[in-house]
Design an enzyme around this catalytic site. Structure first.
Site, PDB file in Angstrom:
ATOM      1  N   CYS A  39       0.817  -1.220   0.000  1.00  0.00           N
ATOM      2  CA  CYS A  39       0.000   0.000   0.000  1.00  0.00           C
ATOM      3  C   CYS A  39       0.850   1.270   0.000  1.00  0.00           C
ATOM      4  CB  CYS A  39      -0.912   0.019   1.226  1.00  0.00           C
ATOM      5  SG  CYS A  39       0.016   0.005   2.770  1.00  0.00           S
ATOM      6  N   ASP A  41       2.294   2.572   2.582  1.00  0.00           N
ATOM      7  CA  ASP A  41       2.299   3.245   3.882  1.00  0.00           C
ATOM      8  C   ASP A  41       3.647   3.055   4.568  1.00  0.00           C
ATOM      9  OD1 ASP A  41      -0.260   3.874   3.331  1.00  0.00           O
ATOM     10  OD2 ASP A  41      -1.183   2.608   4.841  1.00  0.00           O
ATOM     11  N   CYS A  64      -2.515   4.576   6.673  1.00  0.00           N
ATOM     12  CA  CYS A  64      -3.946   4.457   6.927  1.00  0.00           C
ATOM     13  C   CYS A  64      -4.238   4.621   8.427  1.00  0.00           C
ATOM     14  CB  CYS A  64      -4.424   3.090   6.463  1.00  0.00           C
ATOM     15  SG  CYS A  64      -3.833   1.751   7.502  1.00  0.00           S
ATOM     16  N   CYS A 108      -1.775  -4.107   8.723  1.00  0.00           N
ATOM     17  CA  CYS A 108      -1.301  -2.783   9.135  1.00  0.00           C
ATOM     18  C   CYS A 108      -0.522  -2.878  10.445  1.00  0.00           C
ATOM     19  CB  CYS A 108      -2.475  -1.821   9.286  1.00  0.00           C
ATOM     20  SG  CYS A 108      -3.567  -1.801   7.853  1.00  0.00           S
TER      21      CYS A 108
HETATM   22  S1  FES Z   1      -3.405  -0.003   4.442  1.00  0.00           S
HETATM   23 FE1  FES Z   1      -1.253   0.210   4.443  1.00  0.00          FE
HETATM   24  S2  FES Z   1      -0.656  -0.057   6.487  1.00  0.00           S
HETATM   25 FE2  FES Z   1      -2.793  -0.018   6.520  1.00  0.00          FE
END
Ligand code: FES
Length: 154
Positions: A39, A41, A64, A108
């Protein structure tokens, strides 16, 4: 798969809306920057460590809501924790402390686990230099000293 507010418990929402220990230290004892390739992140964790104990932990997260909540919870969990106990923390520990995460968001909490692992690795990389300073007068110079300083665990 997306998640809505209704999918999250009270603790998750509280840590998302009021994240604890946000920030970093100017001179941390350990730092980790980890990312989730799926993602994009990212989470940065900074630790202040004294006498083998996490004195303070801070984080910054570009991610997120679940990643922010997991990062925040992790910093509260590990403050005051001995380094050997830090190694036992998994993403499940974090997810359970949050009262659970939706299945699609469990990954996550893995960011938090990876940040702890990376921070510990960073601390060990820095440790030899820092540990040498106070003991310099007692550590024998020369080839014999490798017995004390070369006992790195693989
Ligand atoms: S969607 Fe990427 S860490 Fe939560």
């Amino acid at each position: 798969m997306s998640s809505s507010y209704a999918d999250y418990g009270e603790i998750v929402l509280d840590h998302y809306e009021n994240p604890r220990n946000v920030g970093e230290f100017e001179q941390p004892d350990a730092v980790a920057l980890v990312g989730n390739p799926a993602c994009g992140d990212q989470m940065k964790m900074s630790l202040r460590i004294r006498d083998g104990v996490v004195e303070e932990a801070r984080f910054k997260a570009f991610g997120c809501g679940a990643a922010i909540a997991a990062s925040s919870m992790t910093t509260t969990l590990i403050r005051g924790m001995k380094l050997e106990d830090l190694e036992k923390i998994t993403n499940r520990t974090v997810a359970e402390a949050l009262g659970g995460l939706p299945p699609a968001k469990l990954h996550c909490s893995v960011l938090a686990e990876e940040a702890i692992r990376e921070a510990l690795a960073d601390y060990r990389r820095r440790a030899p230099g820092r540990l040498a300073a106070p003991d310099r007068s007692r550590v024998p110079m020369g080839p014999g000293s490798t017995d004390q300083t070369g006992a790195e665990r693989k």
